[in-house]
Design a protein around this motif. Structure first.
Motif, short mmCIF file in Angstrom:
data_model
loop_
_atom_site.label_atom_id
_atom_site.label_comp_id
_atom_site.label_asym_id
_atom_site.label_seq_id
_atom_site.Cartn_x
_atom_site.Cartn_y
_atom_site.Cartn_z
N UNK A 127 0.86 -1.18 0.00
CA UNK A 127 0.00 0.00 0.00
C UNK A 127 0.90 1.23 0.00
N UNK A 128 0.78 2.07 -1.00
CA UNK A 128 1.68 3.20 -1.18
C UNK A 128 1.70 4.15 0.02
N UNK A 129 0.54 4.49 0.55
CA UNK A 129 0.53 5.48 1.63
C UNK A 129 1.14 4.96 2.93
N UNK A 130 1.42 3.69 3.01
CA UNK A 130 2.10 3.14 4.20
C UNK A 130 3.62 3.17 4.05
N UNK A 131 4.09 3.42 2.84
CA UNK A 131 5.52 3.53 2.59
C UNK A 131 6.17 2.21 2.24
N UNK A 132 7.41 2.28 1.75
CA UNK A 132 8.11 1.08 1.28
C UNK A 132 8.61 0.15 2.38
N UNK A 133 8.64 0.63 3.61
CA UNK A 133 9.12 -0.21 4.72
C UNK A 133 8.02 -1.02 5.37
N UNK A 134 6.78 -0.81 4.93
CA UNK A 134 5.65 -1.51 5.54
C UNK A 134 5.60 -2.97 5.08
N UNK A 135 4.83 -3.75 5.79
CA UNK A 135 4.64 -5.15 5.40
C UNK A 135 3.77 -5.20 4.14
N UNK A 136 3.99 -6.18 3.29
CA UNK A 136 3.15 -6.28 2.09
C UNK A 136 1.71 -6.63 2.43
N UNK A 137 0.80 -6.14 1.60
CA UNK A 137 -0.61 -6.51 1.74
C UNK A 137 -0.83 -7.93 1.22
N UNK A 138 -0.02 -8.31 0.25
CA UNK A 138 -0.19 -9.60 -0.41
C UNK A 138 1.17 -10.08 -0.89
N UNK A 139 1.44 -11.36 -0.69
CA UNK A 139 2.68 -11.97 -1.18
C UNK A 139 2.34 -13.39 -1.60
N UNK A 140 2.44 -13.63 -2.92
CA UNK A 140 2.01 -14.92 -3.46
C UNK A 140 3.08 -15.46 -4.41
N UNK A 141 3.45 -16.71 -4.20
CA UNK A 141 4.38 -17.39 -5.10
C UNK A 141 3.66 -17.79 -6.38
#
Length: 173
Positions: A127-141
């Protein structure tokens, strides 16, 4: 919609970034419902300029012009945007890659609600407004695209973006 039938098992050994865009991202973007020239538009390889970087004294003749190229900018209803940055399979989705995608998403001309990275092996959405250091919203292989497609769709499909965006904006204040 199940997209796995559009994806066959892939050996990532000899693939490059262009292969990831063509073999994985383009079919995924189409499956989600985005098409160039429609209200759910796809903008490819958009060149972006950034203000000159000044270190110490300002010297417009020596200070570099910073540029970047966003691989994909997706527009839902021609207004709400998200960005996808493709990487080669041998490139890790590390802090530098995440920062790069974030700068595209956060660019004043783009102002994307989400930014995503994909090296073929993995799709990661932030989520852009949380910044690049935030945890991902979604991570899928990649091998889980089929079983977790609904998660991708519920976050990134055009009909989902405005709902998600409205929800996110309400939590910004």
């Amino acid at each position: 919609m199940c997209i796995r039938d559009r994806f066959e098992p892939i050996s990532f050994d000899n693939l490059n970034e262009t292969d990831i865009r063509e073999e994985i991202l383009a079919p995924l973007i189409r499956a989600l419902g985005y098409r160039s020239g429609t209200v759910h538009n796809v903008i490819r390889e958009q060149s972006l300029r950034y203000p000159r970087a000044f270190l110490g004294r300002k010297n417009s003749k020596k200070d570099p012009i910073l540029r970047g190229i966003a691989d994909y900018i997706l527009e839902a209803e021609l207004s709400v945007r998200w960005v996808v940055e493709a990487k080669a399979p041998d490139v890790d989705i590390d802090n530098d890659a995440i920062e790069q995608a974030f700068t595209y998403a956060n660019h004043p001309e783009i102002r994307a609600v989400y930014f995503a990275l994909c090296n073929g092996r993995k799709l990661v959405v932030y989520q852009t407004n949380r910044g690049p250091q935030s945890a991902p919203l979604l991570e899928i292989n990649y091998e889980d695209f089929d079983s977790k497609y609904r998660s991708i769709e519920s976050l990134l499909a055009p009909e989902s973006i405005p709902v998600s965006y409205t929800h996110l904006r309400a939590h910004e204040t």
